[in-house]
Design a protein around this motif. Structure first.
Motif, short mmCIF file in Angstrom:
data_model
loop_
_atom_site.label_atom_id
_atom_site.label_comp_id
_atom_site.label_asym_id
_atom_site.label_seq_id
_atom_site.Cartn_x
_atom_site.Cartn_y
_atom_site.Cartn_z
N GLU A 83 -31.72 -13.99 21.36
CA GLU A 83 -32.94 -14.31 20.64
C GLU A 83 -34.13 -13.51 21.16
OE1 GLU A 83 -34.90 -16.61 17.63
OE2 GLU A 83 -32.77 -16.48 18.14
N TYR A 84 -34.17 -13.28 22.48
CA TYR A 84 -35.34 -12.68 23.09
C TYR A 84 -35.34 -11.16 23.04
CZ TYR A 84 -36.21 -17.31 25.11
OH TYR A 84 -36.45 -18.65 25.28
N VAL A 87 -37.92 -9.10 20.97
CA VAL A 87 -39.37 -9.23 21.18
C VAL A 87 -39.83 -8.59 22.50
CG1 VAL A 87 -39.45 -11.33 19.82
CG2 VAL A 87 -39.27 -11.50 22.31
N ARG A 100 -46.18 -12.93 20.52
CA ARG A 100 -44.84 -12.97 19.92
C ARG A 100 -43.79 -13.44 20.93
NH1 ARG A 100 -44.94 -8.03 17.92
NH2 ARG A 100 -43.97 -7.05 19.74
N ALA A 101 -43.88 -12.93 22.15
CA ALA A 101 -42.91 -13.31 23.17
C ALA A 101 -43.05 -14.79 23.54
CB ALA A 101 -43.09 -12.43 24.41
N ARG A 103 -44.34 -17.21 21.72
CA ARG A 103 -43.94 -18.08 20.60
C ARG A 103 -42.42 -18.11 20.47
NH1 ARG A 103 -46.63 -20.96 16.50
NH2 ARG A 103 -44.99 -22.21 15.55
N THR A 104 -41.76 -16.99 20.69
CA THR A 104 -40.30 -16.96 20.62
C THR A 104 -39.70 -17.93 21.63
OG1 THR A 104 -40.25 -14.68 19.84
CG2 THR A 104 -38.25 -15.50 20.92
N HIS A 105 -40.23 -17.90 22.86
CA HIS A 105 -39.71 -18.80 23.89
C HIS A 105 -39.97 -20.26 23.54
CE1 HIS A 105 -38.28 -20.01 27.81
NE2 HIS A 105 -39.40 -20.67 28.02
N ASP A 107 -40.55 -21.63 20.62
CA ASP A 107 -39.76 -22.04 19.46
C ASP A 107 -38.32 -22.31 19.86
OD1 ASP A 107 -41.87 -21.94 17.71
OD2 ASP A 107 -41.35 -19.99 16.84
N TRP A 108 -37.78 -21.46 20.75
CA TRP A 108 -36.38 -21.64 21.16
C TRP A 108 -36.21 -22.92 21.96
CZ3 TRP A 108 -32.64 -22.42 24.68
CH2 TRP A 108 -31.32 -22.06 24.31
N GLU A 111 -36.46 -25.97 19.63
CA GLU A 111 -35.28 -26.17 18.78
C GLU A 111 -34.06 -26.55 19.60
OE1 GLU A 111 -32.62 -23.76 15.43
OE2 GLU A 111 -34.40 -22.84 16.31
N THR A 185 -49.06 -21.50 22.63
CA THR A 185 -48.73 -20.08 22.48
C THR A 185 -49.94 -19.21 22.80
OG1 THR A 185 -47.03 -20.50 20.80
CG2 THR A 185 -47.97 -18.29 20.86
#
Length: 221
Positions: A83-84, A87, A100-101, A103-105, A107-108, A111, A185
């Motif tokens: 996933e990472y 980004v 972006r980085a 938010r990716t973390h 969000d993961w 979830e 974020t």
């Protein structure tokens, strides 16, 4: 001259290895479901229920419960890295990259909160994924710091960035009802930029966080 009996034996061994790996993978996937639904402290017995097999059947494919749990933790680590990877890039402006980085973390871990908790409880697997992400971030930073004559600062800076985001995110998922994901974020991106900006200013470079990153060779001190 080949030995037919040896060839047959080798073929059976290869098929068994393939079947064993397939079954291990199936058990791990079912264990992920069990953890996601039941929590990070789920027992092997419950994992077996989710896999629809007797607990003893699992140990035909894993040495013991530690082998199973490590396999599950490493699968979670692989999911995170997949996933990472997209980004961790220098494409874009610094603020956008860091946002972006972060938010990716977030969000993961939102979830997959129980999987993340599970991974963090297994120090070998947690350390492996942390090291892999830190190495990728350090590799991204190093050309810039190398251009400024301090490539050795890349790994400490990467460790600082990853450690901050990881510790804040882990605390955040344990305290529901606090800061919303959008606000957190922005905070993480701002704190991360402060680390990067301080590092660059210490070497005489001032970057605009909202303009695309220049090439390392175009840095001006």
């Amino acid at each position: 001259m080949t030995n037919p009996q040896q060839d047959a034996g080798d073929g059976r061994a290869a098929r068994w290895r393939g079947q064993r790996e397939k079954r291990r993978s199936e058990f791990v996937e079912r264990a992920l479901v069990a953890i996601a639904e039941e929590g990070p402290d789920v027992s092997v017995a419950t994992m077996a229920v989710y896999a629809e097999v007797a607990r003893t059947r699992i140990y035909r494919h894993f040495e013991d419960s530690t082998d199973l749990r490590n396999a599950v933790a490493r699968r979670v680590a692989a999911m995170m890295l997949l996933e990472y990877a997209p980004v961790i890039t220098t494409d874009g402006a610094p603020r956008a990259i860091l946002t972006r980085a972060a938010r990716t973390h977030l969000d993961w871990v939102t979830e997959h909160a129980n999987l993340y908790r599970y991974l963090m409880s297994f120090s070998p697997a947690a350390e492996e994924v942390r090291r892999a992400i830190t190495t990728a971030v350090a590799d991204m930073l190093r050309p810039y710091l190398d251009a400024l004559g301090t490539p050795a600062a890349a790994t400490p800076l990467a460790n600082a960035l990853i450690g901050m985001v990881e510790s804040v995110a882990l605390d955040w998922i344990e305290r529901p009802g606090g800061t919303d994901v959008g606000a957190l974020t922005e905070q993480l991106a701002a704190w991360a930029w402060a680390l990067v900006d301080t590092t660059m200013r210490g070497r005489g470079v001032v970057l605009d966080p909202d303009l695309p990153l220049p090439a390392p060779g175009d840095l001006r001190t």
